[in-house]
Motif scaffolding. Structure first.
Motif, short mmCIF file in Angstrom:
data_model
loop_
_atom_site.label_atom_id
_atom_site.label_comp_id
_atom_site.label_asym_id
_atom_site.label_seq_id
_atom_site.Cartn_x
_atom_site.Cartn_y
_atom_site.Cartn_z
N VAL A 89 -7.51 -7.56 -26.43
CA VAL A 89 -6.99 -9.13 -26.78
C VAL A 89 -6.31 -9.44 -28.43
O VAL A 89 -5.95 -9.01 -29.20
CB VAL A 89 -8.80 -10.17 -27.93
N TRP A 90 -4.92 -10.36 -28.40
CA TRP A 90 -3.76 -9.99 -29.50
C TRP A 90 -4.48 -11.17 -29.37
O TRP A 90 -4.35 -12.70 -28.31
CB TRP A 90 -2.44 -9.88 -28.82
N LYS A 91 -3.42 -12.00 -30.92
CA LYS A 91 -3.51 -13.25 -31.05
C LYS A 91 -2.07 -13.43 -31.41
O LYS A 91 -1.26 -13.06 -31.27
CB LYS A 91 -3.92 -13.66 -32.88
N LEU A 92 -2.08 -14.89 -30.39
CA LEU A 92 -0.26 -14.77 -29.73
C LEU A 92 -0.17 -16.17 -31.15
O LEU A 92 1.04 -15.83 -31.49
CB LEU A 92 -0.40 -16.13 -28.84
N ALA A 93 -0.78 -16.60 -31.80
CA ALA A 93 -0.46 -17.54 -33.28
C ALA A 93 -1.63 -18.11 -33.49
O ALA A 93 -3.01 -17.26 -33.14
CB ALA A 93 -0.35 -19.52 -31.83
N PRO A 94 -1.61 -18.44 -35.25
CA PRO A 94 -2.07 -18.71 -35.77
C PRO A 94 -3.98 -19.85 -35.64
O PRO A 94 -2.85 -20.62 -34.65
CB PRO A 94 -1.71 -20.59 -37.25
N ILE A 95 -4.91 -19.32 -35.59
CA ILE A 95 -5.75 -20.20 -35.14
C ILE A 95 -6.18 -20.64 -36.06
O ILE A 95 -5.66 -21.14 -36.70
CB ILE A 95 -7.00 -18.58 -35.76
N SER A 96 -6.30 -22.26 -35.38
CA SER A 96 -6.95 -23.30 -35.97
C SER A 96 -8.60 -23.44 -36.01
O SER A 96 -8.37 -23.36 -35.35
CB SER A 96 -6.54 -24.87 -35.50
N ILE A 97 -8.56 -24.43 -37.40
CA ILE A 97 -10.13 -24.24 -37.35
C ILE A 97 -10.33 -25.96 -37.93
O ILE A 97 -10.10 -26.20 -39.09
CB ILE A 97 -11.43 -23.36 -38.75
N GLU A 98 -11.15 -26.73 -37.36
CA GLU A 98 -11.42 -27.81 -37.83
C GLU A 98 -13.21 -28.03 -37.10
O GLU A 98 -13.46 -27.71 -36.89
CB GLU A 98 -10.47 -29.25 -37.74
N SER A 99 -13.58 -29.34 -37.52
CA SER A 99 -14.81 -30.32 -37.37
C SER A 99 -14.49 -30.66 -35.83
O SER A 99 -14.25 -30.42 -35.35
CB SER A 99 -15.23 -31.12 -39.03
N TYR A 100 -16.01 -30.36 -35.56
CA TYR A 100 -16.12 -30.74 -34.75
C TYR A 100 -17.66 -31.25 -34.41
O TYR A 100 -18.56 -31.05 -34.35
CB TYR A 100 -16.28 -30.13 -33.38
N ASN A 101 -17.53 -32.62 -33.63
CA ASN A 101 -18.99 -33.41 -33.64
C ASN A 101 -18.76 -34.51 -32.33
O ASN A 101 -18.12 -35.22 -32.19
CB ASN A 101 -19.01 -35.03 -34.38
N ASN A 102 -20.25 -33.65 -31.66
CA ASN A 102 -20.36 -33.74 -29.68
C ASN A 102 -21.71 -34.71 -30.27
O ASN A 102 -21.89 -35.72 -29.30
CB ASN A 102 -21.05 -33.34 -29.22
#
Length: 469
Positions: free
Chosen positions: A86-99
């Motif tokens: 598995v290769w990372k193609l672009a920066p990973i984004s991390i944010e909050s999530y509320n379901n």
């Protein structure tokens, strides 16, 4: 009267006058110090609240620094019939999530993957396998629950969705053939590996123990509160408490508390007692916001003597031609009391000794000596040679200078401590803020070489980490 007797009378009168004009010397017996308890005392622990906030953006930056290029590789097809790269193609984004079920972390990972999937059996020693190779290019969205374990922020990640940028293909006879209908059901075969990879990366990026311990090391390095009185504050942590981490508005909130002892030393800078290897992290459900600090002000007899000597500077005691100056003061402990030795110069030369009980004046914020009186041998000699010095009026005037004010270094200490509670940054990315109420005196205690003043301070402290290194 004969001429000889007249001369003898005049000579005797001259000697008498000469002796009256010469400074008298006093040689009182020195009360030797006794072997009081050593400098060991019961210092009540202090509890300091250390709420820590960490931005998700910092976790994102650090995760991206850890995951670059080829981020996962499994070359062993024998264990589960799968090989994955598995290769990372672009920066990973991390944010909050509320379901609706609470705050979680949403991670979006642009990736490409090369998957080899082996189908077949091994019968009677004959391998009957058919290996297929898949090329994947898409966006993986993962949702993570957050917890805290042994200084690390840990996550339980599940793959929520996989959106293909291109249709998954399989190499058939040297050509790429779309096989989306085959790959999508097969995602479950390797999704656990991707999930674990993300969990491991976040865990590595969120090992905040080094940050916290380095910040504590800086905070616990003794710092000078008052240059004039040479007073130092030393904090010695023993335990760290922590609640579970909570995510709110893209910020991790971690309630931490520190159990420690606090000491104020007068004199030379004390050594740091911070030992990171002895710090224990204990999980708790709740930590109060208010801090309660019990501080021991340690004033050695040697340093208190120097300050009291300054108190006597320029003063004379007595009346008329009968006056003395105190050139030096020395303190020590004997039979539960303080002995105060005063070196005199003037009408009386020598050393006189007083005893008294150290007390604390809360209004003036000073240590003074109650029931101050001359040691018996000193008093007897003064009654014979300098009755004027033994009088109560002179003693009371001397007593006024036999005091050790700690108000300046308490006030200075408070101001200095406040300086450490106004966006103080002991290291890059770590900021300390807080409030502090008035200092409350508790009690005094004597040891064989120091006067101990026990005081209490209430307030609040918060520590924010902005930019993990």
């Amino acid at each position: 009267m004969s001429k000889f007797h007249s001369i003898l009378l005049v000579f005797s009168a001259f000697l008498l006058l000469q002796s009256c004009s010469t400074n008298q010397k006093i040689s009182a017996l020195k009360p030797e110090p006794d072997d009081a308890s050593p400098l060991l005392y019961d210092n009540s622990p202090s509890f300091i609240n250390l709420p820590i906030s960490i931005k998700l953006k910092d976790i994102e930056n650090k995760t991206n620094s850890l995951l670059n290029g080829l981020i996962y590789e499994d070359n062993n097809i024998e264990d589960d019939d799968i090989e994955i790269k598995v290769w990372k193609l672009a920066p990973i984004s991390i944010e909050s999530y509320n379901n609706g079920a609470g705050e979680k972390i949403k991670t979006v990972l642009p990736l490409k993957a090369l998957v080899k999937y082996r189908i077949g059996t091994k019968t009677m020693g004959v391998e009957l396998y058919n290996t297929r190779e898949f090329n994947l290019n898409g966006i993986v969205t993962l949702i993570s629950d957050v917890g805290l374990n042994n200084w690390n922020l840990n996550t339980r990640t599940t793959l929520k969705s996989l959106d293909w940028n291109e249709s998954p293909t399989m190499i058939v006879f040297g050509k790429e053939v779309p096989v989306t209908y085959l790959v999508n059901p097969g995602i479950k075969l390797f999704k656990s590996k991707i999930e674990k990879n993300i969990d491991d990366a976040i865990a590595k990026s969120m090992d905040f123990k080094p940050n916290v311990l380095e910040a504590l090391n800086k905070i616990c390095t003794p710092f000078q509160m008052n240059e004039t009185y040479e007073s130092w504050l030393r904090i010695v942590p023993t335990e760290i408490y922590s609640t579970n981490a909570k995510l709110k508005n893209d910020v991790f909130l971690l309630q931490m508390g520190m159990k420690c002892t606090m000491e104020t030393w007068v004199g030379q800078k004390p050594e740091s007692k911070f030992d990171a290897s002895k710090i224990i992290l204990k999980p708790v459900t709740k930590i109060p916001n208010q801090i309660s600090s019990n501080i021991v002000a340690v004033s050695t007899y040697n340093d208190a003597s120097k300050i009291m000597t300054k108190n006597f500077s320029g003063q004379e005691f007595g009346t008329g031609t009968k006056k003395v100056k105190v050139k030096n003061v020395e303190l020590w402990h004997k039979n539960g009391k303080m002995v105060i030795a005063l070196d005199l110069l003037g009408s009386i030369n020598g050393t006189i000794y007083l005893t008294g009980l150290p007390k604390y004046n809360d209004d003036k914020k000073e240590i003074y000596f109650d029931q101050l009186d001359y040691v018996l041998d000193t008093k007897n000699k003064l009654m014979r040679t300098a009755n004027w010095l033994a009088q109560g009026l002179v003693l009371r005037k001397i007593q006024e200078s036999c005091r050790y004010s700690i108000k300046p270094n308490l006030e200075e200490g408070k101001q200095t401590m406040m300086g450490y509670l106004k966006n103080y940054s002991p290291m890059p990315g770590v900021f300390v803020n807080g409030t502090m109420e008035d200092i409350q005196f508790q009690k005094t205690q004597l040891t064989n070489n120091a006067i101990l003043a026990f005081i209490k301070v209430n307030g609040t402290i918060s520590v924010s980490i902005d930019g993990l290194k």
